[in-house]
Design a protein around this motif. Structure first.
Motif, PDB file in Angstrom:
ATOM      1  N   ALA A  93      51.457  31.994  34.976  1.00  0.00           N
ATOM      2  CA  ALA A  93      52.693  31.235  34.794  1.00  0.00           C
ATOM      3  C   ALA A  93      53.201  31.313  33.361  1.00  0.00           C
ATOM      4  O   ALA A  93      54.396  31.147  33.112  1.00  0.00           O
ATOM      5  CB  ALA A  93      52.473  29.777  35.203  1.00  0.00           C
ATOM      6  N   GLU A  94      52.301  31.584  32.417  1.00  0.00           N
ATOM      7  CA  GLU A  94      52.705  31.658  31.006  1.00  0.00           C
ATOM      8  C   GLU A  94      52.768  33.097  30.495  1.00  0.00           C
ATOM      9  O   GLU A  94      52.907  33.335  29.300  1.00  0.00           O
ATOM     10  CB  GLU A  94      51.726  30.860  30.130  1.00  0.00           C
ATOM     11  N   CYS A  95      52.683  34.078  31.421  1.00  0.00           N
ATOM     12  CA  CYS A  95      52.628  35.486  31.017  1.00  0.00           C
ATOM     13  C   CYS A  95      53.858  36.266  31.463  1.00  0.00           C
ATOM     14  O   CYS A  95      54.563  35.871  32.382  1.00  0.00           O
ATOM     15  CB  CYS A  95      51.365  36.131  31.588  1.00  0.00           C
ATOM     16  N   ASP A  96      54.099  37.384  30.775  1.00  0.00           N
ATOM     17  CA  ASP A  96      55.188  38.296  31.125  1.00  0.00           C
ATOM     18  C   ASP A  96      54.678  39.524  31.878  1.00  0.00           C
ATOM     19  O   ASP A  96      55.414  40.160  32.624  1.00  0.00           O
ATOM     20  CB  ASP A  96      55.904  38.770  29.856  1.00  0.00           C
ATOM     21  N   ILE A  97      53.410  39.874  31.629  1.00  0.00           N
ATOM     22  CA  ILE A  97      52.793  41.067  32.209  1.00  0.00           C
ATOM     23  C   ILE A  97      51.397  40.694  32.692  1.00  0.00           C
ATOM     24  O   ILE A  97      50.682  39.931  32.024  1.00  0.00           O
ATOM     25  CB  ILE A  97      52.690  42.199  31.160  1.00  0.00           C
ATOM     26  N   ALA A  98      50.986  41.233  33.841  1.00  0.00           N
ATOM     27  CA  ALA A  98      49.632  41.020  34.353  1.00  0.00           C
ATOM     28  C   ALA A  98      49.044  42.362  34.775  1.00  0.00           C
ATOM     29  O   ALA A  98      49.675  43.115  35.514  1.00  0.00           O
ATOM     30  CB  ALA A  98      49.636  40.056  35.534  1.00  0.00           C
ATOM     31  N   VAL A  99      47.853  42.651  34.281  1.00  0.00           N
ATOM     32  CA  VAL A  99      47.155  43.896  34.599  1.00  0.00           C
ATOM     33  C   VAL A  99      45.905  43.569  35.407  1.00  0.00           C
ATOM     34  O   VAL A  99      45.085  42.746  34.980  1.00  0.00           O
ATOM     35  CB  VAL A  99      46.730  44.647  33.315  1.00  0.00           C
ATOM     36  N   MET A 100      45.756  44.195  36.572  1.00  0.00           N
ATOM     37  CA  MET A 100      44.521  44.072  37.339  1.00  0.00           C
ATOM     38  C   MET A 100      43.960  45.469  37.534  1.00  0.00           C
ATOM     39  O   MET A 100      44.675  46.362  38.005  1.00  0.00           O
ATOM     40  CB  MET A 100      44.763  43.403  38.687  1.00  0.00           C
ATOM     41  N   SER A 101      42.715  45.656  37.156  1.00  0.00           N
ATOM     42  CA  SER A 101      42.173  47.017  37.214  1.00  0.00           C
ATOM     43  C   SER A 101      40.671  47.017  37.436  1.00  0.00           C
ATOM     44  O   SER A 101      39.970  46.060  37.126  1.00  0.00           O
ATOM     45  CB  SER A 101      42.512  47.774  35.920  1.00  0.00           C
ATOM     46  N   GLY A 102      40.213  48.142  37.988  1.00  0.00           N
ATOM     47  CA  GLY A 102      38.788  48.358  38.162  1.00  0.00           C
ATOM     48  C   GLY A 102      38.285  48.131  39.575  1.00  0.00           C
ATOM     49  O   GLY A 102      39.044  47.882  40.516  1.00  0.00           O
ATOM     50  N   SER A 103      36.966  48.209  39.702  1.00  0.00           N
ATOM     51  CA  SER A 103      36.307  48.058  40.999  1.00  0.00           C
ATOM     52  C   SER A 103      36.089  46.581  41.309  1.00  0.00           C
ATOM     53  O   SER A 103      36.429  45.700  40.512  1.00  0.00           O
ATOM     54  CB  SER A 103      34.965  48.798  40.973  1.00  0.00           C
ATOM     55  N   LEU A 104      35.504  46.322  42.477  1.00  0.00           N
ATOM     56  CA  LEU A 104      35.212  44.959  42.909  1.00  0.00           C
ATOM     57  C   LEU A 104      33.707  44.775  43.070  1.00  0.00           C
ATOM     58  O   LEU A 104      33.007  45.701  43.469  1.00  0.00           O
ATOM     59  CB  LEU A 104      35.902  44.672  44.244  1.00  0.00           C
ATOM     60  N   PRO A 105      33.198  43.570  42.772  1.00  0.00           N
ATOM     61  CA  PRO A 105      31.764  43.329  42.958  1.00  0.00           C
ATOM     62  C   PRO A 105      31.397  43.188  44.428  1.00  0.00           C
ATOM     63  O   PRO A 105      32.280  43.122  45.299  1.00  0.00           O
ATOM     64  CB  PRO A 105      31.530  42.017  42.198  1.00  0.00           C
TER      65      PRO A 105
END
Length: 308
Positions: A127-139
């Motif tokens: 809510a307080e961000c302009d950009i969101a990065v999600m990356s990588g594998s999952l556990p």
């Protein structure tokens, strides 16, 4: 503010050998230990470039202090969902020919309760961000659908950037509009189902992402640089010639630089140039130590962007 979401942090051991001899004794020439994970690398890179960021994701109690200390040293904020156990251990083996062999662990199992906790945390932090990065594998214990669940709670005004592959990527694209993805050549070929032999092929294959609602595709081409396309405009930037120490983390450095440029509102060609400068600078360092700011600035001055 830039939010980075790391579902599966890792302790990376980058091991340098004269040569990797399978089934025989191998002696280590050098070893670098880093507290990593793709989105955590992005957070560190963003902080090195002077932008505000906050790192979130799953964290594991046995090694948590090592990770948080590393982030705080870079000036990156953090807010994690904590789990029992330890972070996964990854081994990156590099020989004198700069050939990379990777052995990556799966990570501890994460409960559904903890998954829901992270989804709620991402909702609040984004809510307080302009950009969101999600990356990588999952556990372990976390399905590819988790990518969709997390990305779906991020406000539509936030530019979402994804760097993952296979089912994770497919589920991420089901979450709605993604501002940018960053495949490497292997991932591009896998996603498109086609082989790449030219820049034209890259653009053809990138169209499959664009057809799924992605607005921009940043394709890393290794030593050849990168291509950025939105389907209407396309640019190519060749990498500078540098001594290679480790290619691990180069893609994360590219994303970090791209995020910073997005915050500044620069044109596509400038964003690509800065991304290639960061990715190239990162391969001059050992392990997943990312880029040094002075090397990044030096390489930037040597790069030229070509419109395709």
């Amino acid at each position: 503010m830039i939010l980075t979401i790391c579902p599966n942090p890792s302790i990376d051991y980058t091991i340098e050998l004269d040569s990797l001899n399978v089934g025989m004794l191998n002696r280590v020439q050098n070893k670098v230990e880093t507290y990593s994970g793709k989105a955590l690398n992005v957070a560190k890179g963003v902080a090195r470039l002077g932008e505000k960021c906050i790192a979130t994701g799953f964290m594991f109690n046995n090694h948590a202090t090592l990770f948080t200390n590393a982030l705080e040293k870079e000036g990156a904020r953090h807010d994690f969902v904590y789990n029992e156990g330890g972070a996964r251990l990854n081994y990156k083996i590099i020989d004198k020919k700069s050939m990379l062999t990777e052995i990556n662990d799966k990570g501890e199992k994460v409960s559904r309760e903890k998954q829901l906790e992270l989804i709620e945390l991402v909702k609040n932090l984004s809510a307080e961000c302009d950009i969101a990065v999600m990356s990588g594998s999952l556990p372990q214990g976390v399905s590819p659908e988790f990518y969709k669940e997390v990305l779906s709670v991020i406000p539509s005004r936030v530019k979402k950037i994804v760097d993952t592959e296979k089912e994770n990527m497919s589920c991420a694209l089901d979450s709605g509009e993604i501002f940018m993805v960053k495949p490497n050549l292997k991932e591009l070929e896998s996603f498109s189902g086609k082989k790449v032999a030219s820049k034209k092929d890259v653009l053809t294959c990138a169209k499959k992402y664009l057809d799924r609602g992605v607005r921009n595709v940043l394709v890393s081409l290794g030593a050849d640089g990168a291509i950025l396309t939105n389907g209407t405009e396309s640019y190519y930037c060749k990498s500078a010639s540098v001594a290679v120490n480790s290619t691990v983390g180069a893609g994360d450095s590219m994303i970090a630089a791209a995020c910073v440029q997005l915050e500044k509102g620069v044109p596509m060609d400038e964003m690509l140039k800065r991304s290639v400068a960061a990715g190239t600078a990162s391969i001059t360092t050992s392990g997943t130590n990312l880029f040094h700011r002075d090397k990044y600035e030096e390489i930037y001055t040597k790069l030229v962007v070509e419109k395709l």
